[in-house]
Design a protein around this motif. Structure first.
Motif, PDB file in Angstrom:
ATOM      1  N   UNK A  86       0.784  -1.225   0.000  1.00 11.60           N
ATOM      2  CA  UNK A  86       0.000   0.000   0.000  1.00 11.60           C
ATOM      3  C   UNK A  86       0.818   1.279   0.000  1.00 11.60           C
ATOM      4  N   UNK A  87       2.107   1.178  -0.253  1.00 12.72           N
ATOM      5  CA  UNK A  87       2.969   2.359  -0.207  1.00 12.72           C
ATOM      6  C   UNK A  87       3.168   2.928  -1.601  1.00 12.72           C
ATOM      7  N   UNK A  88       3.078   4.239  -1.689  1.00 11.29           N
ATOM      8  CA  UNK A  88       3.239   4.967  -2.942  1.00 11.29           C
ATOM      9  C   UNK A  88       4.419   5.912  -2.785  1.00 11.29           C
ATOM     10  N   UNK A  89       5.341   5.879  -3.742  1.00 14.40           N
ATOM     11  CA  UNK A  89       6.413   6.872  -3.783  1.00 14.40           C
ATOM     12  C   UNK A  89       5.935   8.034  -4.639  1.00 14.40           C
ATOM     13  N   UNK A  90       6.137   9.235  -4.143  1.00 14.53           N
ATOM     14  CA  UNK A  90       5.773  10.423  -4.912  1.00 14.53           C
ATOM     15  C   UNK A  90       7.064  11.025  -5.445  1.00 14.53           C
ATOM     16  N   UNK A  91       7.239  10.894  -6.745  1.00 13.58           N
ATOM     17  CA  UNK A  91       8.425  11.408  -7.399  1.00 13.58           C
ATOM     18  C   UNK A  91       8.182  12.801  -7.942  1.00 13.58           C
ATOM     19  N   UNK A  92       9.036  13.182  -8.890  1.00 17.56           N
ATOM     20  CA  UNK A  92       8.940  14.510  -9.472  1.00 17.56           C
ATOM     21  C   UNK A  92       9.360  15.570  -8.474  1.00 17.56           C
ATOM     22  N   UNK A  93       8.569  16.616  -8.393  1.00 17.29           N
ATOM     23  CA  UNK A  93       8.836  17.726  -7.474  1.00 17.29           C
ATOM     24  C   UNK A  93       7.532  18.067  -6.738  1.00 17.29           C
ATOM     25  N   UNK A  94       7.628  18.857  -5.671  1.00 14.02           N
ATOM     26  CA  UNK A  94       6.385  19.239  -4.978  1.00 14.02           C
ATOM     27  C   UNK A  94       5.400  19.975  -5.890  1.00 14.02           C
ATOM     28  N   UNK A  95       5.906  20.743  -6.862  1.00 17.13           N
ATOM     29  CA  UNK A  95       4.994  21.466  -7.755  1.00 17.13           C
ATOM     30  C   UNK A  95       4.570  20.645  -8.967  1.00 17.13           C
ATOM     31  N   UNK A  96       5.301  19.571  -9.251  1.00 19.59           N
ATOM     32  CA  UNK A  96       4.959  18.672 -10.359  1.00 19.59           C
ATOM     33  C   UNK A  96       5.144  17.231  -9.895  1.00 19.59           C
ATOM     34  N   UNK A  97       4.258  16.757  -8.993  1.00 23.71           N
ATOM     35  CA  UNK A  97       4.429  15.411  -8.441  1.00 23.71           C
ATOM     36  C   UNK A  97       4.220  14.318  -9.488  1.00 23.71           C
ATOM     37  N   UNK A  98       4.899  13.194  -9.269  1.00 24.51           N
ATOM     38  CA  UNK A  98       4.851  12.042 -10.171  1.00 24.51           C
ATOM     39  C   UNK A  98       4.697  10.796  -9.296  1.00 24.51           C
ATOM     40  N   UNK A  99       3.461  10.475  -8.875  1.00 23.53           N
ATOM     41  CA  UNK A  99       3.252   9.360  -7.953  1.00 23.53           C
ATOM     42  C   UNK A  99       3.329   7.991  -8.642  1.00 23.53           C
ATOM     43  N   UNK A 100       3.772   7.011  -7.884  1.00 23.31           N
ATOM     44  CA  UNK A 100       3.907   5.659  -8.446  1.00 23.31           C
ATOM     45  C   UNK A 100       2.569   4.948  -8.614  1.00 23.31           C
ATOM     46  N   UNK A 101       1.482   5.536  -8.136  1.00 24.46           N
ATOM     47  CA  UNK A 101       0.157   4.940  -8.352  1.00 24.46           C
ATOM     48  C   UNK A 101      -0.631   5.679  -9.433  1.00 24.46           C
ATOM     49  N   UNK A 102       0.068   6.379 -10.292  1.00 26.74           N
ATOM     50  CA  UNK A 102      -0.607   7.118 -11.370  1.00 26.74           C
ATOM     51  C   UNK A 102      -1.261   6.135 -12.344  1.00 26.74           C
ATOM     52  N   UNK A 103      -2.283   6.555 -13.055  1.00 26.81           N
ATOM     53  CA  UNK A 103      -2.963   5.670 -14.002  1.00 26.81           C
ATOM     54  C   UNK A 103      -1.986   5.078 -15.023  1.00 26.81           C
ATOM     55  N   UNK A 104      -2.154   3.802 -15.291  1.00 29.86           N
ATOM     56  CA  UNK A 104      -1.307   3.113 -16.261  1.00 29.86           C
ATOM     57  C   UNK A 104      -0.063   2.484 -15.659  1.00 29.86           C
ATOM     58  N   UNK A 105       0.267   2.833 -14.411  1.00 29.94           N
ATOM     59  CA  UNK A 105       1.410   2.222 -13.738  1.00 29.94           C
ATOM     60  C   UNK A 105       0.909   1.012 -12.973  1.00 29.94           C
ATOM     61  N   UNK A 106       1.727  -0.007 -12.875  1.00 30.53           N
ATOM     62  CA  UNK A 106       1.427  -1.146 -12.014  1.00 30.53           C
ATOM     63  C   UNK A 106       2.683  -1.419 -11.205  1.00 30.53           C
ATOM     64  N   UNK A 107       2.970  -0.515 -10.283  1.00 30.02           N
ATOM     65  CA  UNK A 107       4.200  -0.543  -9.509  1.00 30.02           C
ATOM     66  C   UNK A 107       3.937  -0.985  -8.078  1.00 30.02           C
ATOM     67  N   UNK A 108       4.957  -1.587  -7.480  1.00 32.01           N
ATOM     68  CA  UNK A 108       4.970  -1.861  -6.049  1.00 32.01           C
ATOM     69  C   UNK A 108       6.214  -1.185  -5.484  1.00 32.01           C
ATOM     70  N   UNK A 109       6.167  -0.888  -4.212  1.00 28.70           N
ATOM     71  CA  UNK A 109       7.304  -0.259  -3.545  1.00 28.70           C
ATOM     72  C   UNK A 109       8.063  -1.309  -2.756  1.00 28.70           C
ATOM     73  N   UNK A 110       9.374  -1.305  -2.957  1.00 31.03           N
ATOM     74  CA  UNK A 110      10.279  -2.231  -2.279  1.00 31.03           C
ATOM     75  C   UNK A 110      11.175  -1.423  -1.344  1.00 31.03           C
ATOM     76  N   UNK A 111      11.606  -2.036  -0.238  1.00 30.72           N
ATOM     77  CA  UNK A 111      12.431  -1.301   0.720  1.00 30.72           C
ATOM     78  C   UNK A 111      13.224  -2.255   1.595  1.00 30.72           C
ATOM     79  N   UNK A 112      14.188  -1.685   2.276  1.00 30.65           N
ATOM     80  CA  UNK A 112      14.828  -2.318   3.423  1.00 30.65           C
ATOM     81  C   UNK A 112      15.275  -1.203   4.349  1.00 30.65           C
ATOM     82  N   UNK A 113      15.313  -1.511   5.630  1.00 34.59           N
ATOM     83  CA  UNK A 113      15.599  -0.532   6.670  1.00 34.59           C
ATOM     84  C   UNK A 113      16.963  -0.844   7.256  1.00 34.59           C
ATOM     85  N   UNK A 114      17.911   0.076   7.070  1.00 32.66           N
ATOM     86  CA  UNK A 114      19.297  -0.184   7.426  1.00 32.66           C
ATOM     87  C   UNK A 114      19.707   0.386   8.783  1.00 32.66           C
TER      88      UNK A 114
END
Length: 191
Positions: A136-164
């Motif tokens: 359920x995690x979405x990365x918001x890319x781009x910039x604050x004035x031009x956001x590019x979220x990973x859940x935008x239409x047409x994307x089928x992305x998942x967020x991967x991570x590890x905590x160091x």
């Protein structure tokens, strides 16, 4: 087969040519999936890792880093970008070896968290290399004035991570089912 690591700008020209060919093979320049550019924003301190057999690049990826603020806390974050394996060498474990090495390298850096998106079908591949799915995690890319979220239409992305870091591990639950303001800029809209 050695894994070679360079600042992106320091890749020897013969190897850089091969990396460019691998990327064009994976994302043909005339396809809708091709990025605008493969050059990364120098502010993200791009580091390239290459798996090399003799003089042949079999797989390549880049690690990008930047500070982020999430849930009121600052973290030093890094992510994988432009992960690619030569088509003729796929299915032989080269990509797995390189992504695992990148995970280990990032764990040894002064980072709090590794964080990136991938196409949903690649989730098991990255999990096998030490990464964890953030449901359920979405990365918001781009910039604050031009956001590019990973859940935008047409994307089928998942967020991967590890905590160091201890702090990131302590607060890891704040990253699941959240929107993370990554904001890597206009060049690397989303890593």
């Amino acid at each position: 087969m050695p894994i070679m690591t360079f600042p992106e700008a320091g890749i020897p020209p013969a190897l850089q040519t091969q990396v460019a060919e691998l990327r064009d093979e994976a994302w043909p320049p005339d396809s809708a999936a091709a990025p605008d550019t493969f050059a990364h924003d120098p502010a993200l301190r791009p580091v390239s890792m290459l798996l090399v057999d003799g003089a042949t690049v079999l797989a390549a990826l880049d690690i990008l880093t930047k500070p982020i603020v999430h849930a009121g806390r600052q973290y030093q974050a890094a992510g994988l970008s432009t992960v690619v394996t030569r088509a003729a060498a796929r299915g032989q474990g080269h990509g797995h070896r390189l992504v695992t090495a990148a995970h280990e390298a990032m764990a040894a850096m002064d980072l709090d968290i590794g964080l990136f998106t991938c196409d949903r079908p690649l989730q098991p591949f990255y999990e096998g290399a030490g990464w964890h799915h953030l449901p359920g995690t979405v990365l918001i890319g781009g910039t604050p004035t031009a956001p590019f979220p990973s859940d935008r239409p047409g994307f089928d992305k998942v967020t991967m991570a590890d905590f160091f870091s201890p702090s990131a591990r302590l607060h890891h639950s704040s990253f699941s089912h959240s929107r993370i303001e990554l904001y890597p800029g206009e060049i690397d809209k989303l890593w």
